[in-house]
Design an enzyme around this catalytic site. Structure first.
Site, short mmCIF file in Angstrom:
data_model
loop_
_atom_site.label_atom_id
_atom_site.label_comp_id
_atom_site.label_asym_id
_atom_site.label_seq_id
_atom_site.Cartn_x
_atom_site.Cartn_y
_atom_site.Cartn_z
N CYS A 157 0.79 -1.24 0.00
CA CYS A 157 0.00 0.00 0.00
C CYS A 157 0.82 1.28 0.00
CB CYS A 157 -0.95 0.02 1.20
SG CYS A 157 -2.19 -1.30 1.15
N HIS A 171 -8.75 3.90 -2.33
CA HIS A 171 -7.33 3.58 -2.15
C HIS A 171 -6.83 2.77 -3.35
CE1 HIS A 171 -3.66 2.01 -0.56
NE2 HIS A 171 -4.14 1.05 0.19
N CYS A 218 0.09 2.57 6.31
CA CYS A 218 0.31 1.21 6.78
C CYS A 218 0.52 0.31 5.56
CB CYS A 218 -0.87 0.73 7.62
SG CYS A 218 -2.47 0.73 6.76
#
Length: 401
Positions: free
Chosen positions: A90, A357, A387
């Site tokens: 991510c 996202h 994260c």
């Protein structure tokens, strides 16, 4: 040698399903439109670009091979410009900017571009496979659980209720809707067009400013079945025996949305600015990536931030504004609590709960959002962090020029 941010752009984020506005746009065209816009805005002579680094979390199918280099060629950059893609899950987009900055800081070129691409409607999450989730021996040794269960574990361990999570999610939606209404993103958005030049999308598609606690309360938890029936709760409790039972509070309304999108950030040294006549907007002061416990997985932003602050000889109190990817509501609540960050200093224009996202691109997107808002408010310092799957975290500190 200092590395400066000279400009950045991003696409709007389109719903990551077959009926999403960007579904017809291939990943390489989404990335190449973004790179072309960055060049055109700055009047950039691309022969000055040392490298292009793009995050991509599912580098398979049409996103496979080296999508960054193909996007560079499709964007019409000079053929001398090399490019490669990276995957730190991510945080890939932010890591790509950090790698570009590191090349400039090391004196290995005047300028580089960092960014990312993810078309989640065309290359679904999980398409890349991988031993961590699919090989039982690997999963057993590393106490693997799905990220949603990790988010629920954080909420359980730190006492965040369903109402706490939903209240944060409502605020994210309201902030994002207000930011769009006030035109705060307009400076950096690149409308995505089809092959005929018709605009397909010019604003984030998943923002729902009318969401309420009541409407979110009607949603069922997303990860209860995989936690209880697939055994992930039991694995979590083996690693965290102080927890009696996992409370499953996360659902689509308080978790990040699945979307398509791309972003690019132009980084260069001072000589690059003098040669091109471009004015630097911010200096990249420090950056860091860390590893963290992989079962709870999503607590990495705190130690990553602490390491970046140490490198910059700063404290959390020295940061005027924060951007933390809203992978799940519990991630942000834990970060705020751990570092005593007030809600009015973090994700002030909403985040991934509202806007989505796009895995490989999000890090570059939130860095750009941070810089734009620092300029709008006249603030000096900002920190972006995410994260990361398998227990990691990445953070970057910038200061305005």
């Amino acid at each position: 040698m200092d590395a400066f941010i000279y400009d950045h752009v991003r696409t709007p984020r389109g719903k990551g399903k077959s009926d999403g506005a960007l579904h017809e746009v291939t990943s390489v065209h989404l990335a190449s439109q973004t790179l072309a816009a960055l060049r055109d805005r700055s009047g950039l002579d691309t022969r000055l670009v040392e490298d292009v680094v793009m995050g991509c979390v599912m580098p398979v199918g049409e996103q496979g091979s080296n999508i960054a280099r193909i996007a560079v060629l499709m964007a019409g950059y000079d053929e001398s410009v090399p490019a490669f893609q990276i995957n730190r899950y991510c945080s890939s987009g932010l890591e790509a900017v950090n790698v570009a900055a590191a090349k400039v800081m090391a004196g290995q070129g005047m300028a580089a571009i960092g960014g990312g691409i993810e078309s989640m409607s065309r290359v679904p999450m999980g398409s890349g496979g991988g031993a961590w989730a699919t090989d039982p021996a690997v999963a057993f040794q590393t106490y693997f659980v799905p990220q949603g269960v990790s988010a629920d574990l954080i909420a359980t361990l730190h006492g965040y209720s369903r109402q706490d999570l939903d209240a944060y999610a409502v605020a994210s939606q309201q902030r994002a809707a207000a930011a769009w209404a006030e035109g705060r993103f307009a400076r950096s958005i690149v409308p995505v067009k089809d092959i005929l030049g018709t605009t397909l999308l010019d604003r984030d598609e998943t923002v729902r400013g009318t969401v309420t606690l009541e409407s979110l309360g009607a949603l069922k938890p997303s990860f209860a079945e995989m936690g209880e029936k697939w055994g992930s709760d039991g694995v979590s409790l083996l690693r965290y025996p102080q927890v009696e039972r996992i409370q499953h509070h996360h659902h689509p309304g308080n978790s990040s949305g699945i979307v398509d999108g791309a972003a690019a950030v132009l980084v260069g040294n001072a000589a690059f600015g003098r040669k091109t006549g471009l004015k630097p907007r911010a200096r990249i002061r420090s950056f860091a990536s860390i590893g963290s416990e992989p079962t709870i997985m999503l607590t990495g932003p705190t130690p990553a931030t602490e390491r970046a602050l140490k490198l910059a000889r700063m404290s959390a109190a020295d940061i005027d504004l924060f951007e933390l990817n809203e992978a799940f509501a519990s991630v942000v609540l834990r970060f705020m609590e751990a570092l005593s960050v007030p809600h009015d200093k973090i994700n002030v224009n909403g985040g991934a709960i509202a806007m989505g996202h796009p895995l490989g691109a999000t890090g570059a997107m939130i860095l750009g959002t941070l810089l734009d808002e620092m300029e709008r408010r006249g603030l000096g310092t900002g920190l972006a962090t995410l994260c990361v799957g398998a227990g990691m975290g990445t953070a970057t500190i910038i200061e305005r020029i």
